[in-house]
Motif scaffolding. Sequence first.
Motif, mmCIF file in Angstrom:
data_model
loop_
_atom_site.group_PDB
_atom_site.id
_atom_site.type_symbol
_atom_site.label_atom_id
_atom_site.label_comp_id
_atom_site.label_asym_id
_atom_site.label_seq_id
_atom_site.Cartn_x
_atom_site.Cartn_y
_atom_site.Cartn_z
ATOM 1 N N ILE B 180 0.829 -1.206 0.000
ATOM 2 C CA ILE B 180 0.000 0.000 0.000
ATOM 3 C C ILE B 180 0.869 1.263 0.000
ATOM 4 O O ILE B 180 0.546 2.256 -0.665
ATOM 5 C CB ILE B 180 -0.986 -0.026 1.204
ATOM 6 C CG1 ILE B 180 -1.964 1.145 1.163
ATOM 7 C CG2 ILE B 180 -0.282 -0.022 2.541
ATOM 8 C CD1 ILE B 180 -3.080 0.933 0.200
ATOM 9 N N ASP B 181 1.997 1.236 0.699
ATOM 10 C CA ASP B 181 2.901 2.391 0.730
ATOM 11 C C ASP B 181 3.595 2.585 -0.617
ATOM 12 O O ASP B 181 3.769 3.714 -1.080
ATOM 13 C CB ASP B 181 3.942 2.224 1.839
ATOM 14 C CG ASP B 181 3.312 2.322 3.225
ATOM 15 O OD1 ASP B 181 2.264 2.980 3.340
ATOM 16 O OD2 ASP B 181 3.856 1.737 4.177
ATOM 17 N N LYS B 182 4.010 1.443 -1.211
ATOM 18 C CA LYS B 182 4.635 1.534 -2.544
ATOM 19 C C LYS B 182 3.648 2.143 -3.528
ATOM 20 O O LYS B 182 3.989 3.027 -4.305
ATOM 21 C CB LYS B 182 5.034 0.136 -3.024
ATOM 22 C CG LYS B 182 6.436 -0.252 -2.611
ATOM 23 C CD LYS B 182 6.914 -1.442 -3.391
ATOM 24 C CE LYS B 182 6.604 -2.706 -2.645
ATOM 25 N NZ LYS B 182 7.245 -3.901 -3.176
ATOM 26 N N ALA B 183 2.406 1.631 -3.500
ATOM 27 C CA ALA B 183 1.388 2.126 -4.441
ATOM 28 C C ALA B 183 1.127 3.608 -4.192
ATOM 29 O O ALA B 183 1.099 4.405 -5.141
ATOM 30 C CB ALA B 183 0.100 1.319 -4.268
ATOM 31 N N ARG B 184 0.990 3.993 -2.944
ATOM 32 C CA ARG B 184 0.597 5.360 -2.603
ATOM 33 C C ARG B 184 1.704 6.391 -2.838
ATOM 34 O O ARG B 184 1.460 7.467 -3.368
ATOM 35 C CB ARG B 184 0.141 5.392 -1.141
ATOM 36 C CG ARG B 184 -0.369 6.740 -0.727
ATOM 37 C CD ARG B 184 -0.974 6.688 0.656
ATOM 38 N NE ARG B 184 -1.306 8.024 1.089
ATOM 39 C CZ ARG B 184 -1.665 8.336 2.314
ATOM 40 N NH1 ARG B 184 -1.735 7.400 3.221
ATOM 41 N NH2 ARG B 184 -1.957 9.567 2.638
ATOM 42 N N TYR B 185 2.920 6.026 -2.392
ATOM 43 C CA TYR B 185 3.968 7.050 -2.402
ATOM 44 C C TYR B 185 4.914 6.966 -3.596
ATOM 45 O O TYR B 185 5.573 7.941 -3.927
ATOM 46 C CB TYR B 185 4.780 6.976 -1.105
ATOM 47 C CG TYR B 185 3.942 7.288 0.105
ATOM 48 C CD1 TYR B 185 3.393 8.546 0.281
ATOM 49 C CD2 TYR B 185 3.685 6.312 1.065
ATOM 50 C CE1 TYR B 185 2.605 8.843 1.377
ATOM 51 C CE2 TYR B 185 2.904 6.595 2.171
ATOM 52 C CZ TYR B 185 2.368 7.863 2.319
ATOM 53 O OH TYR B 185 1.588 8.151 3.393
ATOM 54 N N PHE B 188 1.690 6.032 -7.292
ATOM 55 C CA PHE B 188 0.519 6.891 -7.449
ATOM 56 C C PHE B 188 0.846 8.302 -7.965
ATOM 57 O O PHE B 188 0.199 8.772 -8.911
ATOM 58 C CB PHE B 188 -0.260 6.954 -6.130
ATOM 59 C CG PHE B 188 -1.554 7.681 -6.223
ATOM 60 C CD1 PHE B 188 -2.608 7.165 -6.966
ATOM 61 C CD2 PHE B 188 -1.721 8.901 -5.594
ATOM 62 C CE1 PHE B 188 -3.799 7.850 -7.063
ATOM 63 C CE2 PHE B 188 -2.912 9.590 -5.680
ATOM 64 C CZ PHE B 188 -3.955 9.068 -6.419
ATOM 65 N N LEU B 264 -7.148 14.337 -4.991
ATOM 66 C CA LEU B 264 -6.230 13.199 -4.942
ATOM 67 C C LEU B 264 -4.786 13.668 -5.075
ATOM 68 O O LEU B 264 -3.889 13.156 -4.414
ATOM 69 C CB LEU B 264 -6.558 12.204 -6.071
ATOM 70 C CG LEU B 264 -7.802 11.336 -5.869
ATOM 71 C CD1 LEU B 264 -8.094 10.531 -7.120
ATOM 72 C CD2 LEU B 264 -7.609 10.387 -4.683
#
Lengths: 192, 267
Positions: B180-185, B188, B264
Motif C-alpha cells: 500500500i505504501d509503494k502504491a501510494r507514495y 501513485f 487526490l
Amino acid sequence: MKIILKNICKSYNGRKVIDNLSYEFTPDKPVVIEGGSGIGKTTLLRIIMGLEKPDSGEVVFEGVSHEAVRFAPVFQNTRLIDKLDAPANVRLAAREISGDAVRAALIALIPKEELGKKVRDLSGGTQRRVEIVRAVLAPSDVIIMDEPLTGLDEGNARRAVAYIKENMEGRILITSSHSDLFEAFCETLLLK
Amino acid sequence: MQTLSLSAALCRVTTSITWADSLKNGTARKILIIVFWLLLWQGASALVHNSILLAGPYESLLALCSLAVTSKFWLSILFTFLKITLGFVLGLITGILCACLSYRFKLFREFITPPISVIKSIPVASFVIIVIIWAGASSLATVISALVVFPMIYHNMLSGLEATGSSLIEMGRLFRFRFIDKARYIYFPQVLSHLHSAVLISSGMAFKSGIAAEVIGRPLQSIGNGLYLSKISLATADLFAWTFCAVILAYLFEKAVSLILKRLSAA
C-alpha cells in the motif's frame, strides 16, 4: 552472517570496472570502500544488494538465504518521498519503531524545527542525514551506504559517523566514502 | 449633505473602476462575449426565418422550459447520467486493473494488446449494434461509454507505471515497503500525472459516445431518445434544448472529476 565475494568481474562498454574481486564482509568488521571516481564503488555496492549482476563470479550469503537478507541502503543519489516529512520517510522503512523514537533519532542529526517540513524543502545535506537515520533505524542485516557524507560539513559529518558507529548493532556495514572519518573504525577496501 | 454626495461620487467611481477591471480581464468580458454569440445566433435564426432549419436561442429556451416541466425530461437526464457515469467508472476501473496486470505480467500484456487494438479501431456505431443484439438497448450507454473510456485509461495508466522512476522502486523494494505504501507514495504520484488528462478527456468522450449510442439504440427515457424524437418530429428547438442539457451534464461531470483529481493530487 557473512557476505563473501568470489572473483567478481564487471565491465561497462568493454571497460573492466571490477576485476576479479574476492572479499569477505562480517558484522564485526565494518568496511569502507575507497578509490577514485568511476572506479566501481557504486557498482560493487549495487552488486552486493542484488541490484546488478556481475559478469562473472558470485556473491554468497553465508548463514542466510539471499532472499532473506535485508539491506538498508543510503543510495548515491537522494531517494526520499518528497511530499512527506523526515519522520514519515523514516517510518515507511521502519514501521515497528515508534514515532517518538524516530523523532529522537532524527533530532540527534537534524535541527528539531526541520522535522515538520516536507523533505523536498530540506537542504541536500539535511536530506542526506534523514537517509542515514532511515538506513540505521530500518530493520536490516546489512547497512550499505554509498557516499553518505556528501553535502555534510565537518561537524555534521562527524556527528553522522558517530551515530552510525553507535547504532550498527551487530549488522554488517559497508560504506563507500572519500572521507577519512570512517577509516578510524572501518577496514579499508581499496579499489584500483 | 456634502458628505452624502461625496460618498455617492466615490461609490460611482469605485463601481466604474470595478466594471472597467472586470471588462478588461474578468467575468463581464466573458458575459459580453456570450451575449454577442447569442445575439448572432438569434440574428441568424431571424434571417433564416425557418425554425426547422435554425431555431433561435429564444425558441430553444422556450422548448427547454416546456420540456423541463415534464417528469420524463428529468428521468431521461437522470438515467442517461447514471448509465454513462456507471460506464465511465467501469471503464476506469477495468483500465486501471488491466494496466496494473500488464505492468506486472508480460504475458498478460501480450494477451490483452490485440483486443485493446480491436476496441480502439472498431467504430462506435458497430459496437452499438453488437451491444443492442447481445444485451438490448437499456445497458447500451453504459457499455459504450465503458468501451470508449477503457483503452484511454489503460494506455495512460500503463505509461504512468512504466515512467515511474526505477530509483524509488529500488528503494521501496530494499526497505520492504508495504504494498500500500509503494502504491501510494511511489507509483501513485507518477501515475496520477499521466492519468489526469486522460480521465478528463475520457469523461467528455463517455458522454458524447454514450448519448450517440442512445440515439442509435433509443432506450426509453434517455437523452439520446429525446434527441431522436426531436429529429423525427423536426423540432430543432427541442434538439437544441436536449443538446444543451447534454453539454451541461458533461460539463458538470468533468468539473466533478477534475475536483476529485485535484483532491487526490493534494492528498
